[in-house]
Design a protein around this motif. Structure first.
Motif, PDB file in Angstrom:
ATOM      1  N   LYS A  10       0.861  -1.177   0.000  1.00  0.00           N
ATOM      2  CA  LYS A  10       0.000   0.000   0.000  1.00  0.00           C
ATOM      3  C   LYS A  10       0.900   1.230   0.000  1.00  0.00           C
ATOM      4  CE  LYS A  10      -3.441   2.529   2.620  1.00  0.00           C
ATOM      5  NZ  LYS A  10      -4.341   2.529   3.790  1.00  0.00           N
ATOM      6  N   ILE A  11       0.694   2.112  -0.979  1.00  0.00           N
ATOM      7  CA  ILE A  11       1.478   3.342  -1.059  1.00  0.00           C
ATOM      8  C   ILE A  11       0.740   4.457  -0.331  1.00  0.00           C
ATOM      9  CG2 ILE A  11       2.632   4.987  -2.586  1.00  0.00           C
ATOM     10  CD1 ILE A  11       3.758   2.122  -2.721  1.00  0.00           C
ATOM     11  N   PHE A  12      -0.543   4.640  -0.635  1.00  0.00           N
ATOM     12  CA  PHE A  12      -1.383   5.609   0.064  1.00  0.00           C
ATOM     13  C   PHE A  12      -2.827   5.453  -0.369  1.00  0.00           C
ATOM     14  CE2 PHE A  12       0.714   8.085  -3.458  1.00  0.00           C
ATOM     15  CZ  PHE A  12      -0.393   8.282  -4.276  1.00  0.00           C
ATOM     16  N   ASP A  13      -3.715   6.103   0.356  1.00  0.00           N
ATOM     17  CA  ASP A  13      -5.102   6.227  -0.072  1.00  0.00           C
ATOM     18  C   ASP A  13      -5.200   7.506  -0.883  1.00  0.00           C
ATOM     19  OD1 ASP A  13      -6.184   3.921   1.200  1.00  0.00           O
ATOM     20  OD2 ASP A  13      -6.173   4.989   3.111  1.00  0.00           O
ATOM     21  N   ALA A  14      -6.120   7.511  -1.850  1.00  0.00           N
ATOM     22  CA  ALA A  14      -6.257   8.655  -2.741  1.00  0.00           C
ATOM     23  C   ALA A  14      -7.727   8.900  -3.066  1.00  0.00           C
ATOM     24  CB  ALA A  14      -5.470   8.416  -4.036  1.00  0.00           C
ATOM     25  N   VAL A  15      -7.996  10.105  -3.517  1.00  0.00           N
ATOM     26  CA  VAL A  15      -9.315  10.443  -4.033  1.00  0.00           C
ATOM     27  C   VAL A  15      -9.181  10.627  -5.542  1.00  0.00           C
ATOM     28  CG1 VAL A  15      -9.031  12.929  -3.620  1.00  0.00           C
ATOM     29  CG2 VAL A  15     -11.335  11.954  -3.810  1.00  0.00           C
ATOM     30  N   ILE A  16     -10.145  10.133  -6.277  1.00  0.00           N
ATOM     31  CA  ILE A  16     -10.126  10.312  -7.731  1.00  0.00           C
ATOM     32  C   ILE A  16     -10.675  11.702  -8.042  1.00  0.00           C
ATOM     33  CG2 ILE A  16     -11.088   9.513  -9.919  1.00  0.00           C
ATOM     34  CD1 ILE A  16     -10.845   6.685  -8.850  1.00  0.00           C
ATOM     35  N   ASP A  17      -9.858  12.485  -8.730  1.00  0.00           N
ATOM     36  CA  ASP A  17     -10.205  13.869  -9.059  1.00  0.00           C
ATOM     37  C   ASP A  17     -10.938  13.990 -10.386  1.00  0.00           C
ATOM     38  OD1 ASP A  17      -8.853  14.993  -6.777  1.00  0.00           O
ATOM     39  OD2 ASP A  17      -6.963  14.596  -7.796  1.00  0.00           O
ATOM     40  N   LYS A  18     -10.602  13.106 -11.324  1.00  0.00           N
ATOM     41  CA  LYS A  18     -11.168  13.234 -12.669  1.00  0.00           C
ATOM     42  C   LYS A  18     -11.034  11.899 -13.395  1.00  0.00           C
ATOM     43  CE  LYS A  18     -10.691  16.226 -16.735  1.00  0.00           C
ATOM     44  NZ  LYS A  18      -9.930  17.325 -17.326  1.00  0.00           N
ATOM     45  N   VAL A  19     -12.062  11.558 -14.157  1.00  0.00           N
ATOM     46  CA  VAL A  19     -12.037  10.368 -15.006  1.00  0.00           C
ATOM     47  C   VAL A  19     -12.476  10.820 -16.387  1.00  0.00           C
ATOM     48  CG1 VAL A  19     -12.988   8.072 -15.422  1.00  0.00           C
ATOM     49  CG2 VAL A  19     -12.599   8.848 -13.072  1.00  0.00           C
ATOM     50  N   GLU A  20     -11.606  10.610 -17.378  1.00  0.00           N
ATOM     51  CA  GLU A  20     -11.909  11.069 -18.731  1.00  0.00           C
ATOM     52  C   GLU A  20     -11.574   9.965 -19.733  1.00  0.00           C
ATOM     53  OE1 GLU A  20     -11.175  15.063 -21.425  1.00  0.00           O
ATOM     54  OE2 GLU A  20      -9.873  14.686 -19.718  1.00  0.00           O
ATOM     55  N   VAL A  21     -12.533   9.671 -20.599  1.00  0.00           N
ATOM     56  CA  VAL A  21     -12.362   8.656 -21.635  1.00  0.00           C
ATOM     57  C   VAL A  21     -12.122   9.365 -22.960  1.00  0.00           C
ATOM     58  CG1 VAL A  21     -13.444   6.727 -22.851  1.00  0.00           C
ATOM     59  CG2 VAL A  21     -13.871   7.056 -20.400  1.00  0.00           C
ATOM     60  N   LYS A  22     -11.083   8.919 -23.691  1.00  0.00           N
ATOM     61  CA  LYS A  22     -10.740   9.539 -24.974  1.00  0.00           C
ATOM     62  C   LYS A  22      -9.930   8.575 -25.809  1.00  0.00           C
ATOM     63  CE  LYS A  22      -8.651  13.118 -23.220  1.00  0.00           C
ATOM     64  NZ  LYS A  22      -7.864  14.338 -23.161  1.00  0.00           N
ATOM     65  N   GLN A  23      -9.627   8.961 -27.026  1.00  0.00           N
ATOM     66  CA  GLN A  23      -8.740   8.174 -27.880  1.00  0.00           C
ATOM     67  C   GLN A  23      -7.295   8.455 -27.446  1.00  0.00           C
ATOM     68  OE1 GLN A  23     -11.731   6.650 -29.000  1.00  0.00           O
ATOM     69  NE2 GLN A  23     -10.101   5.900 -30.295  1.00  0.00           N
ATOM     70  N   LEU A  24      -6.472   7.438 -27.544  1.00  0.00           N
ATOM     71  CA  LEU A  24      -5.069   7.580 -27.160  1.00  0.00           C
ATOM     72  C   LEU A  24      -4.403   8.738 -27.914  1.00  0.00           C
ATOM     73  CD1 LEU A  24      -2.842   4.491 -26.517  1.00  0.00           C
ATOM     74  CD2 LEU A  24      -1.900   6.679 -27.114  1.00  0.00           C
ATOM     75  N   ARG A  25      -4.743   8.908 -29.176  1.00  0.00           N
ATOM     76  CA  ARG A  25      -4.124   9.966 -29.984  1.00  0.00           C
ATOM     77  C   ARG A  25      -4.456  11.362 -29.451  1.00  0.00           C
ATOM     78  NH1 ARG A  25      -8.068   8.372 -33.502  1.00  0.00           N
ATOM     79  NH2 ARG A  25      -6.662   7.425 -35.003  1.00  0.00           N
TER      80      ARG A  25
END
Length: 118
Positions: A52-67
């Protein structure tokens, strides 16, 4: 509780020094990870012990093309990589298959939680 698992021991140092503040995953992971979700950040081999490195909160989730990844998004995932073609090769080695710029990826930004949550 959910986890963000990282398999490379090199990532542990990047996480501890806050040089890695995002992860870019192949596919659409928006059904699994949501903004505001609390996750445990772990490093270790698949099917083995993890640290375990640390606990975190997810700030943003974004789906896109790799390019369509920006240089900043790439750098937040891996400070050693600067360009999309390098990220294509890097993801190919992680997932052990050919990856192209046409692939869908999910950019998950996260921040460490300092102190006790409970």
């Amino acid at each position: 509780m959910y986890a963000l698992n990282f398999y490379s021991p090199l990532v542990a140092d990047q996480l501890r020094t806050h040089r890695k503040t995002a992860t870019i995953r192949l596919g659409d992971k928006s059904g699994k990870y949501k903004k505001g979700m609390i996750v445990t950040v772990l490093v270790g081999v698949r099917y083995g012990q993890r640290e375990k490195i640390f606990d975190a909160v997810i700030d943003k989730v974004e789906v896109k093309q790799l390019r369509d990844l920006s240089p900043r998004e790439i750098e937040h995932d891996n400070p050693e990589i600067k360009r999309t073609d390098e990220m294509v090769r890097f993801l190919g080695s992680l997932y052990n298959r050919e990856v192209t710029e046409d692939e869908t990826v999910t950019v998950i930004r996260f921040s460490q939680i300092i102190g006790s949550m409970f």
